[in-house]
Design a protein around this motif. Structure first.
Motif, PDB file in Angstrom:
ATOM      1  N   UNK A  30      10.232  46.791  31.988  1.00 46.26           N
ATOM      2  CA  UNK A  30      10.277  45.915  33.160  1.00 46.26           C
ATOM      3  C   UNK A  30       8.916  45.249  33.365  1.00 46.26           C
ATOM      4  N   UNK A  31       7.843  46.017  33.222  1.00 46.48           N
ATOM      5  CA  UNK A  31       6.490  45.439  33.338  1.00 46.48           C
ATOM      6  C   UNK A  31       6.305  44.305  32.329  1.00 46.48           C
ATOM      7  N   UNK A  32       6.801  44.499  31.115  1.00 44.47           N
ATOM      8  CA  UNK A  32       6.704  43.441  30.106  1.00 44.47           C
ATOM      9  C   UNK A  32       7.485  42.202  30.520  1.00 44.47           C
ATOM     10  N   UNK A  33       8.654  42.401  31.102  1.00 49.16           N
ATOM     11  CA  UNK A  33       9.436  41.261  31.596  1.00 49.16           C
ATOM     12  C   UNK A  33       8.723  40.539  32.721  1.00 49.16           C
ATOM     13  N   UNK A  34       8.108  41.298  33.622  1.00 48.67           N
ATOM     14  CA  UNK A  34       7.348  40.682  34.717  1.00 48.67           C
ATOM     15  C   UNK A  34       6.147  39.920  34.178  1.00 48.67           C
ATOM     16  N   UNK A  35       5.472  40.500  33.198  1.00 53.30           N
ATOM     17  CA  UNK A  35       4.324  39.804  32.613  1.00 53.30           C
ATOM     18  C   UNK A  35       4.759  38.545  31.863  1.00 53.30           C
ATOM     19  N   UNK A  36       5.892  38.601  31.180  1.00 53.00           N
ATOM     20  CA  UNK A  36       6.424  37.416  30.509  1.00 53.00           C
ATOM     21  C   UNK A  36       6.732  36.322  31.529  1.00 53.00           C
ATOM     22  N   UNK A  37       7.440  36.674  32.604  1.00 52.80           N
ATOM     23  CA  UNK A  37       7.760  35.678  33.631  1.00 52.80           C
ATOM     24  C   UNK A  37       6.498  35.076  34.224  1.00 52.80           C
ATOM     25  N   UNK A  38       5.507  35.927  34.494  1.00 54.85           N
ATOM     26  CA  UNK A  38       4.243  35.438  35.051  1.00 54.85           C
ATOM     27  C   UNK A  38       3.561  34.483  34.081  1.00 54.85           C
ATOM     28  N   UNK A  39       3.475  34.857  32.817  1.00 55.08           N
ATOM     29  CA  UNK A  39       2.777  34.026  31.838  1.00 55.08           C
ATOM     30  C   UNK A  39       3.434  32.675  31.626  1.00 55.08           C
ATOM     31  N   UNK A  40       4.757  32.665  31.548  1.00 55.14           N
ATOM     32  CA  UNK A  40       5.480  31.401  31.371  1.00 55.14           C
ATOM     33  C   UNK A  40       5.322  30.541  32.622  1.00 55.14           C
ATOM     34  N   UNK A  41       5.437  31.166  33.796  1.00 57.32           N
ATOM     35  CA  UNK A  41       5.241  30.433  35.048  1.00 57.32           C
ATOM     36  C   UNK A  41       3.831  29.837  35.091  1.00 57.32           C
ATOM     37  N   UNK A  42       2.820  30.629  34.718  1.00 58.99           N
ATOM     38  CA  UNK A  42       1.435  30.146  34.753  1.00 58.99           C
ATOM     39  C   UNK A  42       1.246  28.965  33.807  1.00 58.99           C
ATOM     40  N   UNK A  43       1.755  29.075  32.596  1.00 57.12           N
ATOM     41  CA  UNK A  43       1.607  27.979  31.624  1.00 57.12           C
ATOM     42  C   UNK A  43       2.339  26.720  32.082  1.00 57.12           C
ATOM     43  N   UNK A  44       3.445  26.895  32.782  1.00 53.85           N
ATOM     44  CA  UNK A  44       4.230  25.753  33.260  1.00 53.85           C
ATOM     45  C   UNK A  44       3.681  25.155  34.551  1.00 53.85           C
ATOM     46  N   UNK A  45       2.721  25.817  35.187  1.00 53.38           N
ATOM     47  CA  UNK A  45       2.317  25.442  36.539  1.00 53.38           C
ATOM     48  C   UNK A  45       0.851  25.089  36.717  1.00 53.38           C
ATOM     49  N   UNK A  46      -0.016  25.677  35.947  1.00 47.55           N
ATOM     50  CA  UNK A  46      -1.443  25.540  36.187  1.00 47.55           C
ATOM     51  C   UNK A  46      -1.890  24.086  36.007  1.00 47.55           C
ATOM     52  N   UNK A  47      -2.704  23.575  36.913  1.00 48.47           N
ATOM     53  CA  UNK A  47      -3.222  22.215  36.737  1.00 48.47           C
ATOM     54  C   UNK A  47      -4.009  22.101  35.426  1.00 48.47           C
ATOM     55  N   UNK A  48      -3.989  20.919  34.845  1.00 53.11           N
ATOM     56  CA  UNK A  48      -4.572  20.703  33.516  1.00 53.11           C
ATOM     57  C   UNK A  48      -6.049  21.034  33.424  1.00 53.11           C
ATOM     58  N   UNK A  49      -6.785  20.964  34.518  1.00 48.47           N
ATOM     59  CA  UNK A  49      -8.231  21.208  34.459  1.00 48.47           C
ATOM     60  C   UNK A  49      -8.592  22.687  34.594  1.00 48.47           C
ATOM     61  N   UNK A  50      -7.570  23.563  34.760  1.00 45.30           N
ATOM     62  CA  UNK A  50      -7.813  24.986  34.943  1.00 45.30           C
ATOM     63  C   UNK A  50      -7.234  25.787  33.776  1.00 45.30           C
ATOM     64  N   UNK A  51      -7.700  27.027  33.662  1.00 40.72           N
ATOM     65  CA  UNK A  51      -7.163  27.984  32.695  1.00 40.72           C
ATOM     66  C   UNK A  51      -7.039  29.333  33.405  1.00 40.72           C
ATOM     67  N   UNK A  52      -6.271  30.250  32.802  1.00 41.36           N
ATOM     68  CA  UNK A  52      -6.021  31.542  33.442  1.00 41.36           C
ATOM     69  C   UNK A  52      -6.089  32.653  32.408  1.00 41.36           C
ATOM     70  N   UNK A  53      -6.357  33.847  32.917  1.00 41.06           N
ATOM     71  CA  UNK A  53      -6.292  35.064  32.106  1.00 41.06           C
ATOM     72  C   UNK A  53      -5.892  36.203  33.044  1.00 41.06           C
ATOM     73  N   UNK A  54      -5.008  37.112  32.587  1.00 40.47           N
ATOM     74  CA  UNK A  54      -4.641  38.227  33.463  1.00 40.47           C
ATOM     75  C   UNK A  54      -5.827  39.165  33.662  1.00 40.47           C
ATOM     76  N   UNK A  55      -5.918  39.688  34.857  1.00 39.76           N
ATOM     77  CA  UNK A  55      -7.044  40.542  35.241  1.00 39.76           C
ATOM     78  C   UNK A  55      -6.571  41.937  35.657  1.00 39.76           C
ATOM     79  N   UNK A  56      -5.336  42.071  36.079  1.00 38.48           N
ATOM     80  CA  UNK A  56      -4.826  43.370  36.488  1.00 38.48           C
ATOM     81  C   UNK A  56      -3.398  43.268  36.978  1.00 38.48           C
TER      82      UNK A  56
END
Length: 165
Positions: free
Chosen positions: A77-103
């Motif tokens: 389930x944690x892997x599914x949540x992380x997958x959803x988060x990562x896809x959402x982040x890649x589909x949403x983050x403004x072009x001038x920003x980047x992200x990395x999971x922290x916790x």
């Protein structure tokens, strides 16, 4: 879309919208993601909904993701949540920003005895440099919350590109 990105502005949204109307489109999209991040193949999740600032995937309950008592293993389930988060982040983050999971901080709220729907969401205005807590929730097939928590991202400005000489 007012504040939200058009799906034409983002490669993840563009691919999702291109494939979702085709037979097995969600499955194909999910396999394309797994090719980029192979670890996510382990849970066999399928993206079922994607829009700016929100993503859902389904993990089918099968022996490979069960624990010793026959419910879905919380790490799957944690892997599914992380997958959803990562896809959402890649589909949403403004072009001038980047992200990395922290916790990740999660509460296990009920047994997961069925297929699981994993949802990640943020508010559009939260995309700015610094810590960003992404709400993540997993639901069983009766819409009962089985896991709830947050995945903290570190959001920063992309470095300026060097100009070609």
């Amino acid at each position: 879309m007012s504040d939200a990105k058009s799906h034409h502005d983002n490669y993840v949204l563009r691919l999702y919208h291109k494939l979702k109307s085709k037979p097995l489109g969600g499955w194909l999209f999910s396999r394309a993601l797994a090719a980029k991040a192979p670890y996510f193949k382990t849970v066999g999740a399928t993206i079922t909904a994607l829009e700016p600032n929100r993503c859902e995937c389904i993990i089918k309950k099968r022996r490979a993701v069960e624990n010793h008592i026959g419910t879905m293993h919380v790490i799957a389930i944690c892997n599914g949540l992380e997958l959803s988060m990562g896809v959402m982040a890649e589909a949403s983050i403004p072009k001038h920003l980047r992200w990395i999971p922290k916790g990740m901080s999660l509460d296990y709220t009920a047994k997961a005895g069925s297929d699981i729907r994993c949802v990640a969401r943020v508010k559009p205005e939260d995309w700015k440099p610094g810590d960003l807590d992404v709400e993540v929730v997993a639901y069983d097939d009766q819409d009962i919350e089985v896991v709830r928590g947050r995945i903290r991202l570190w959001v920063s400005e992309k470095p300026a590109r060097a100009k070609a000489a």
